[in-house]
Motif scaffolding. Structure first.
Motif, PDB file in Angstrom:
ATOM      1  N   LEU A 100      63.157 110.005  24.098  1.00  0.00           N
ATOM      2  CA  LEU A 100      62.287 109.461  23.538  1.00  0.00           C
ATOM      3  C   LEU A 100      61.108 109.459  24.505  1.00  0.00           C
ATOM      4  CD1 LEU A 100      64.224 105.824  25.125  1.00  0.00           C
ATOM      5  CD2 LEU A 100      63.711 106.908  22.992  1.00  0.00           C
ATOM      6  N   SER A 101      61.432 111.056  25.184  1.00  0.00           N
ATOM      7  CA  SER A 101      59.975 111.632  25.561  1.00  0.00           C
ATOM      8  C   SER A 101      59.423 111.341  26.685  1.00  0.00           C
ATOM      9  CB  SER A 101      58.883 112.325  24.908  1.00  0.00           C
ATOM     10  OG  SER A 101      59.302 113.106  23.685  1.00  0.00           O
ATOM     11  N   VAL A 102      60.020 110.125  27.737  1.00  0.00           N
ATOM     12  CA  VAL A 102      59.582 109.540  28.584  1.00  0.00           C
ATOM     13  C   VAL A 102      59.575 110.113  30.124  1.00  0.00           C
ATOM     14  CG1 VAL A 102      60.444 107.772  30.608  1.00  0.00           C
ATOM     15  CG2 VAL A 102      60.550 107.094  27.845  1.00  0.00           C
ATOM     16  N   ASP A 103      58.427 110.255  30.145  1.00  0.00           N
ATOM     17  CA  ASP A 103      58.170 110.960  32.253  1.00  0.00           C
ATOM     18  C   ASP A 103      59.267 110.711  32.703  1.00  0.00           C
ATOM     19  OD1 ASP A 103      57.415 112.924  33.842  1.00  0.00           O
ATOM     20  OD2 ASP A 103      55.160 112.862  33.473  1.00  0.00           O
ATOM     21  N   GLY A 126      64.753 101.268  20.699  1.00  0.00           N
ATOM     22  CA  GLY A 126      65.284 100.275  19.164  1.00  0.00           C
ATOM     23  C   GLY A 126      64.383  98.759  18.551  1.00  0.00           C
ATOM     24  N   ILE A 127      64.607  98.111  20.071  1.00  0.00           N
ATOM     25  CA  ILE A 127      64.594  96.274  19.925  1.00  0.00           C
ATOM     26  C   ILE A 127      61.881  96.604  20.421  1.00  0.00           C
ATOM     27  CG2 ILE A 127      63.732  94.350  20.791  1.00  0.00           C
ATOM     28  CD1 ILE A 127      66.428  94.019  22.228  1.00  0.00           C
ATOM     29  N   LEU A 128      62.186  97.366  20.772  1.00  0.00           N
ATOM     30  CA  LEU A 128      60.730  98.044  21.073  1.00  0.00           C
ATOM     31  C   LEU A 128      60.528  98.089  19.369  1.00  0.00           C
ATOM     32  CD1 LEU A 128      59.937  99.197  24.579  1.00  0.00           C
ATOM     33  CD2 LEU A 128      59.373  96.991  23.542  1.00  0.00           C
ATOM     34  N   GLN A 129      60.742  99.080  18.860  1.00  0.00           N
ATOM     35  CA  GLN A 129      60.514 100.319  17.243  1.00  0.00           C
ATOM     36  C   GLN A 129      60.170  99.281  16.300  1.00  0.00           C
ATOM     37  OE1 GLN A 129      63.582 102.721  17.491  1.00  0.00           O
ATOM     38  NE2 GLN A 129      62.563 104.925  19.204  1.00  0.00           N
ATOM     39  N   GLU A 130      61.523  97.862  16.415  1.00  0.00           N
ATOM     40  CA  GLU A 130      61.680  97.360  15.190  1.00  0.00           C
ATOM     41  C   GLU A 130      60.009  96.332  15.579  1.00  0.00           C
ATOM     42  OE1 GLU A 130      65.079  94.324  16.309  1.00  0.00           O
ATOM     43  OE2 GLU A 130      67.033  95.708  15.729  1.00  0.00           O
ATOM     44  N   MET A 131      59.260  96.227  16.542  1.00  0.00           N
ATOM     45  CA  MET A 131      58.617  95.541  16.525  1.00  0.00           C
ATOM     46  C   MET A 131      56.978  96.638  16.388  1.00  0.00           C
ATOM     47  SD  MET A 131      59.107  93.064  19.939  1.00  0.00           S
ATOM     48  CE  MET A 131      59.265  93.773  20.928  1.00  0.00           C
ATOM     49  N   GLY A 132      57.360  97.153  16.349  1.00  0.00           N
ATOM     50  CA  GLY A 132      56.374  98.060  15.643  1.00  0.00           C
ATOM     51  C   GLY A 132      55.786  98.829  16.767  1.00  0.00           C
ATOM     52  N   ASP A 166      55.045 102.287  18.031  1.00  0.00           N
ATOM     53  CA  ASP A 166      55.609 104.213  17.907  1.00  0.00           C
ATOM     54  C   ASP A 166      55.835 105.045  18.998  1.00  0.00           C
ATOM     55  OD1 ASP A 166      53.667 104.795  19.372  1.00  0.00           O
ATOM     56  OD2 ASP A 166      51.931 105.359  17.563  1.00  0.00           O
ATOM     57  N   GLU A 167      56.809 106.371  18.450  1.00  0.00           N
ATOM     58  CA  GLU A 167      56.976 106.841  19.968  1.00  0.00           C
ATOM     59  C   GLU A 167      56.700 106.954  21.155  1.00  0.00           C
ATOM     60  OE1 GLU A 167      58.273 111.325  20.721  1.00  0.00           O
ATOM     61  OE2 GLU A 167      59.124 110.371  18.112  1.00  0.00           O
ATOM     62  N   ALA A 168      55.059 107.316  21.376  1.00  0.00           N
ATOM     63  CA  ALA A 168      54.399 106.927  22.433  1.00  0.00           C
ATOM     64  C   ALA A 168      54.069 106.581  22.771  1.00  0.00           C
ATOM     65  CB  ALA A 168      53.098 108.413  21.737  1.00  0.00           C
TER      66      ALA A 168
END
Length: 412
Positions: A82-85, A109-115, A117-119
């Motif tokens: 997920l490109s997390v530091d 996945g839940i965060l992505q469902e809410m809109g 983005d990857e960043a």
């Protein structure tokens, strides 16, 4: 899910303690921000100390529990995807990486469902990695809860990006829901409630009955002080929106502080006036500290009880600032050549820190304004007030001594 196990799952319950730290931290942050704008000298160091102590105890708990454990490789791998530091998490909240149970993919996945983005997902998990220690069910419940006051999921995900710790503190879910509904019934707008959720989450952990009791206490006192039924709701909502931490006080503290003011000969109308000016911060004080501050001002300004009361009404700072704060600011003003008589005439100048006073005097001096012989009105006030006063003095100084567009009279 990483490493499902009943025994390991039990360790996750220790994360419930985080809500305590977030509540204290949120309390300090909110009050500090508001105090800078409204009551710059109000001392919230005790709140900060409490937050630091609780944070230390919780970190110690995790260190004791995980001292001999290794990092969860699957958690790290999924953070990497997920490109997390990871370095940032190790530096700030390494204990998250030591937990056996984590829901990295599910929460992302839940965060992505809410809109998100990857960043945005990476940023949220870097700032609040403990989010992955919550179950998907807990996060979905929190999501539904916040949707009660958010216009849409776009607004919700924006709030989560700004205040991830507030959102992922899922303790006292039933209390949070009951309080949201209570605040809505009370008449608070949803945008105010969302501000409370992000900046003052601790007030939602109270049982709703406790918050109702405080509101009823404020209502009774407002009416007993001569306030009208017609204005009571507006007064309560304004007071609450300015300082929601009133709800963390005990009913007895509210009553004792009001009694203190009445014993010092403030009329009911004047007490209401002080409550409005102080935005409820008076309930975070004690009768003894207010008494000490008033006695200090009485000695410094050599005034009668009636004169002192008039000074306090003119400048409530004399009531709510502690003696050490008042001493420091008074000393700073005297060092600049300002007299006690000038300060007595414009006591509002004591609302300013010594650094702000020095900065403003320097700016005014550059325009040739002598603060020692003039009024302190141009020095006091908010930043906006000062800029307006400074602008007037500057334009007056730069005004031409003659009108360049006036017709020139020529003798025949």
């Amino acid at each position: 899910m990483v490493g499902p196990s009943a025994a390991r799952r039990g360790r996750l319950n220790s994360t419930m303690l985080r809500g305590v730290t977030h509540g204290a931290k949120g309390t300090f942050t909110f009050l500090l921000v508001r105090s800078r704008h409204s009551n710059p000298g109000l001392d919230f160091s005790s709140v900060q100390t409490e937050a630091a102590n609780r944070s230390f105890l919780i970190r110690s708990t995790y260190m004791t529990d995980t001292k001999s454990r290794e990092e969860n490789k699957k958690t790290i791998e999924r953070f990497h995807r997920l490109s997390v530091d990871i370095k940032k998490i190790r530096r700030l909240k390494e204990w998250v990486l030591l937990q056996d149970v984590a829901y990295v993919q599910e929460i992302a996945g839940i965060l992505q469902e809410m809109g998100a983005d990857e960043a945005a997902v990476a940023n949220i998990l870097e700032r609040c990695p403990e989010a992955v220690l919550r179950t998907p069910a807990e996060i979905n419940s929190q999501r539904a809860l916040w949707q009660l006051v958010c216009q849409n999921e776009k607004q919700l995900i924006k709030l989560i990006e700004q205040f991830p710790e507030s959102f992922f503190t899922t303790e006292s879910h039933e209390n949070q829901k009951a309080n949201i509904l209570f605040f809505q019934e009370l008449g608070l707008k949803n945008n105010i409630i969302t501000r409370f959720l992000t900046s003052a989450p601790s007030i939602f952990y109270n049982p709703v009955e406790k918050n109702k009791d405080i509101i009823e206490t404020l209502q009774r006192n407002y009416l007993s002080l001569g306030g009208s039924d017609a204005n009571m709701k507006i007064w309560i909502l304004k007071l609450l929106s300015q300082n929601p931490f009133i709800l963390l006080n005990a009913s007895t503290a509210i009553r004792e502080n009001l009694e203190f003011l009445q014993k010092n000969d403030f009329t009911d109308h004047e007490v209401l006036q002080l409550l409005s000016k102080l935005k409820g911060f008076i309930f975070q004080l004690t009768a003894s500290t207010m008494q000490e501050s008033m006695l200090f001002s009485k000695r410094v300004f050599k005034c009668s009880d009636q004169e002192l009361k008039e000074l306090v009404l003119k400048c409530p700072a004399l009531l709510y600032y502690s003696v050490p704060v008042l001493e420091e600011r008074l000393e700073g003003l005297l060092k600049e050549g300002i007299s006690v008589a000038q300060i007595k005439e414009t006591p509002m100048v004591l609302e300013l820190t010594t650094q702000i006073v020095q900065y403003r005097i320097k700016k005014l001096s550059a325009l040739g304004y002598d603060i020692k012989s003039g009024t302190l009105e141009s020095l006091s006030g908010t930043k906006k007030d000062f800029e307006a006063s400074y602008g007037k003095i500057q334009s007056k100084k730069e005004r031409p001594i003659f009108n360049p567009v006036a017709p020139i009279r020529v003798e025949d």
